[in-house]
Scaffold this active site. Structure first.
Site, PDB file in Angstrom:
ATOM      1  N   ASN A  85       0.806  -1.219   0.000  1.00  0.00           N
ATOM      2  CA  ASN A  85       0.000   0.000   0.000  1.00  0.00           C
ATOM      3  C   ASN A  85       0.843   1.275   0.000  1.00  0.00           C
ATOM      4  OD1 ASN A  85      -2.412   1.799   0.878  1.00  0.00           O
ATOM      5  ND2 ASN A  85      -0.921   1.996   2.560  1.00  0.00           N
ATOM      6  N   TYR A 150       3.683   9.718 -11.290  1.00  0.00           N
ATOM      7  CA  TYR A 150       2.690   8.960 -10.509  1.00  0.00           C
ATOM      8  C   TYR A 150       1.879   8.042 -11.427  1.00  0.00           C
ATOM      9  CZ  TYR A 150      -0.946   8.127  -6.942  1.00  0.00           C
ATOM     10  OH  TYR A 150      -1.816   7.551  -6.042  1.00  0.00           O
ATOM     11  N   ALA A 152       2.633   6.898 -14.393  1.00  0.00           N
ATOM     12  CA  ALA A 152       3.472   5.819 -14.942  1.00  0.00           C
ATOM     13  C   ALA A 152       3.697   4.740 -13.882  1.00  0.00           C
ATOM     14  CB  ALA A 152       4.806   6.385 -15.426  1.00  0.00           C
ATOM     15  N   LYS A 154       1.782   3.898 -11.372  1.00  0.00           N
ATOM     16  CA  LYS A 154       0.578   3.126 -11.066  1.00  0.00           C
ATOM     17  C   LYS A 154       0.175   2.233 -12.249  1.00  0.00           C
ATOM     18  CE  LYS A 154      -0.092   4.586  -6.819  1.00  0.00           C
ATOM     19  NZ  LYS A 154       0.187   3.694  -5.676  1.00  0.00           N
TER      20      LYS A 154
HETATM   21  P1  NAD Z   1      -0.932   8.431   3.078  1.00  0.00           P
HETATM   22  O1  NAD Z   1       0.137   9.403   2.719  1.00  0.00           O
HETATM   23  O2  NAD Z   1      -1.879   8.765   4.179  1.00  0.00           O
HETATM   24  O3  NAD Z   1      -0.328   6.984   3.382  1.00  0.00           O
HETATM   25  C1  NAD Z   1       0.759   6.459   2.667  1.00  0.00           C
HETATM   26  C2  NAD Z   1       1.632   5.758   3.651  1.00  0.00           C
HETATM   27  O4  NAD Z   1       2.753   5.175   2.984  1.00  0.00           O
HETATM   28  C3  NAD Z   1       2.187   6.720   4.695  1.00  0.00           C
HETATM   29  O5  NAD Z   1       2.069   6.111   5.941  1.00  0.00           O
HETATM   30  C4  NAD Z   1       3.634   6.868   4.270  1.00  0.00           C
HETATM   31  O6  NAD Z   1       4.494   7.190   5.340  1.00  0.00           O
HETATM   32  C5  NAD Z   1       3.905   5.472   3.725  1.00  0.00           C
HETATM   33  N1  NAD Z   1       5.081   5.452   2.869  1.00  0.00           N
HETATM   34  C6  NAD Z   1       5.358   6.248   1.825  1.00  0.00           C
HETATM   35  N2  NAD Z   1       6.552   5.940   1.330  1.00  0.00           N
HETATM   36  C7  NAD Z   1       7.051   4.928   2.085  1.00  0.00           C
HETATM   37  C8  NAD Z   1       8.240   4.179   2.060  1.00  0.00           C
HETATM   38  N3  NAD Z   1       9.204   4.442   1.168  1.00  0.00           N
HETATM   39  N4  NAD Z   1       8.427   3.215   2.983  1.00  0.00           N
HETATM   40  C9  NAD Z   1       7.473   2.956   3.900  1.00  0.00           C
HETATM   41  N5  NAD Z   1       6.311   3.633   3.969  1.00  0.00           N
HETATM   42  C10 NAD Z   1       6.108   4.607   3.073  1.00  0.00           C
HETATM   43  O7  NAD Z   1      -1.734   8.176   1.728  1.00  0.00           O
HETATM   44  P2  NAD Z   1      -2.849   7.103   1.296  1.00  0.00           P
HETATM   45  O8  NAD Z   1      -3.787   7.875   0.486  1.00  0.00           O
HETATM   46  O9  NAD Z   1      -3.329   6.314   2.432  1.00  0.00           O
HETATM   47  O10 NAD Z   1      -1.979   6.224   0.297  1.00  0.00           O
HETATM   48  C11 NAD Z   1      -1.994   4.806   0.299  1.00  0.00           C
HETATM   49  C12 NAD Z   1      -1.953   4.320  -1.137  1.00  0.00           C
HETATM   50  O11 NAD Z   1      -3.179   4.674  -1.783  1.00  0.00           O
HETATM   51  C13 NAD Z   1      -0.826   4.902  -1.976  1.00  0.00           C
HETATM   52  O12 NAD Z   1      -0.221   3.887  -2.741  1.00  0.00           O
HETATM   53  C14 NAD Z   1      -1.548   5.891  -2.886  1.00  0.00           C
HETATM   54  O13 NAD Z   1      -0.879   6.083  -4.107  1.00  0.00           O
HETATM   55  C15 NAD Z   1      -2.891   5.198  -3.058  1.00  0.00           C
HETATM   56  N6  NAD Z   1      -3.985   6.080  -3.486  1.00  0.00           N
HETATM   57  C16 NAD Z   1      -4.408   7.103  -2.700  1.00  0.00           C
HETATM   58  C17 NAD Z   1      -5.449   7.919  -3.138  1.00  0.00           C
HETATM   59  C18 NAD Z   1      -5.978   9.073  -2.335  1.00  0.00           C
HETATM   60  O14 NAD Z   1      -6.755   9.895  -2.863  1.00  0.00           O
HETATM   61  N7  NAD Z   1      -5.629   9.187  -1.056  1.00  0.00           N
HETATM   62  C19 NAD Z   1      -6.046   7.679  -4.391  1.00  0.00           C
HETATM   63  C20 NAD Z   1      -5.572   6.630  -5.163  1.00  0.00           C
HETATM   64  C21 NAD Z   1      -4.555   5.830  -4.699  1.00  0.00           C
END
Ligand code: NAD
Length: 258
Positions: A85, A150, A152, A154
């Site tokens: 995630n 981003y 690319a 995903k």
């Molecule tokens: P968020 O920033 O709240 O959570 C992401 C988590 O990943 C954070 O805890 C961050 O510290 C951790 N993280 C990032 N890089 C890291 C690394 N190198 N090592 C360990 N941990 C790491 O954001 P979220 O929205 O909960 O994101 C979770 C996933 O959902 C991501 O892959 C994001 O691309 C995807 N996503 C989010 C949304 C949105 O609108 N929030 C939409 C589509 C996809």
């Protein structure tokens, strides 16, 4: 949907979708491994996760990814579910001076780390006939402006999921990917945005959905648990979109003039 005594690794578990997912797995009886970079945030999430294993790690570093798998096996002895995630966003345009280092940083977290963790976890998932759930985005399906890296990363993650699903299917291991639209999490703040920009961004994202709403993390977490559960035993190599109709609305202007 019981995950009683199943060992579940969730990366990026310190906030947002990852935190909600870890908490829900724990509520269903799983032995949860919380992986993230911020120990304090992980500690807070862990209070709602029974007796989890907390691993402070940067998944984009190979030695940290290795430690995640090794410590999980040492502590719990097996792996049933891997939820990849952890992810980051950033504004990127191909004409930007610094596009290459930013691209490298995004790809290392959003795609390369998933490849490394999958490679290391796969032999253990084969033993348990476990499964992998990756967290991608609607950005894997369509492009958004100022999001070269981003999108690319995903799209690569989606295709990687299908390739690995095909390879691991004969071993009884399922691999799927979830593609969320907007979800209210720390993701925009974690890109360095001010409170005002965060609010304006989620408002804009809401207006881009057909349902005119932004999801919360629990909605995505529920879907992740369903896909990881035996109820989804026929589902592998699938991209499951949960986007409030973002893809529907994308090119929805009437072609009729007047
Ligand atoms: P968020 O920033 O709240 O959570 C992401 C988590 O990943 C954070 O805890 C961050 O510290 C951790 N993280 C990032 N890089 C890291 C690394 N190198 N090592 C360990 N941990 C790491 O954001 P979220 O929205 O909960 O994101 C979770 C996933 O959902 C991501 O892959 C994001 O691309 C995807 N996503 C989010 C949304 C949105 O609108 N929030 C939409 C589509 C996809």
């Amino acid at each position: 949907m019981s995950f009683q005594d199943k060992v579940v690794i969730v990366t990026g578990a310190s906030s947002g979708i990852g935190a909600a997912t870890a908490i829900k797995f724990a509520e269903e009886g799983a032995k949860v491994v919380l992986v993230g970079r911020n120990q304090e945030k992980l500690n807070n999430v862990s209070k709602k996760c029974g007796n989890p294993l907390i691993i402070a790690a940067d998944v984009s570093k190979d030695e940290d990814a290795k430690r995640v798998i090794e410590e999980t096996l040492r502590y719990f002895g097996s792996i049933d579910v891997l939820v990849n995630n952890a992810g980051i966003g950033s504004r990127t345009n191909i004409l930007d001076k610094d596009v290459i280092p930013v691209f490298d940083r995004i790809m290392s977290t959003n795609l390369r780390a998933v490849v490394v963790l999958t490679h290391l976890a796969a032999p253990h998932l084969v033993k348990t006939k476990g499964n992998i759930v990756n967290v991608s985005s609607v950005a894997g399906y369509r492009v958004f402006q100022e999001n070269v890296a981003y999108c690319a990363s995903k799209a690569g993650l989606d295709h990687f999921t299908r390739a690995v699903a095909l390879e691991l299917a004969p071993h009884g291991v399922r691999v799927n990917v979830i593609n969320p639209g907007p979800v209210r999490t720390d993701i925009v703040e974690n890109m360095g945005a001010t409170k005002e920009i965060v609010e304006a961004t989620f408002e804009r994202l809401r207006s881009m959905t057909a349902l005119s709403r932004v999801s919360d993390s629990d909605e995505v977490a529920d879907l992740i648990l369903f896909i990881a559960s035996d109820k989804s035993k026929a589902i592998t190599g699938s991209s499951i979109v949960t986007d409030n109709g973002t893809l529907l609305k994308g090119n929805s202007m009437s072609p009729l003039e007047g």
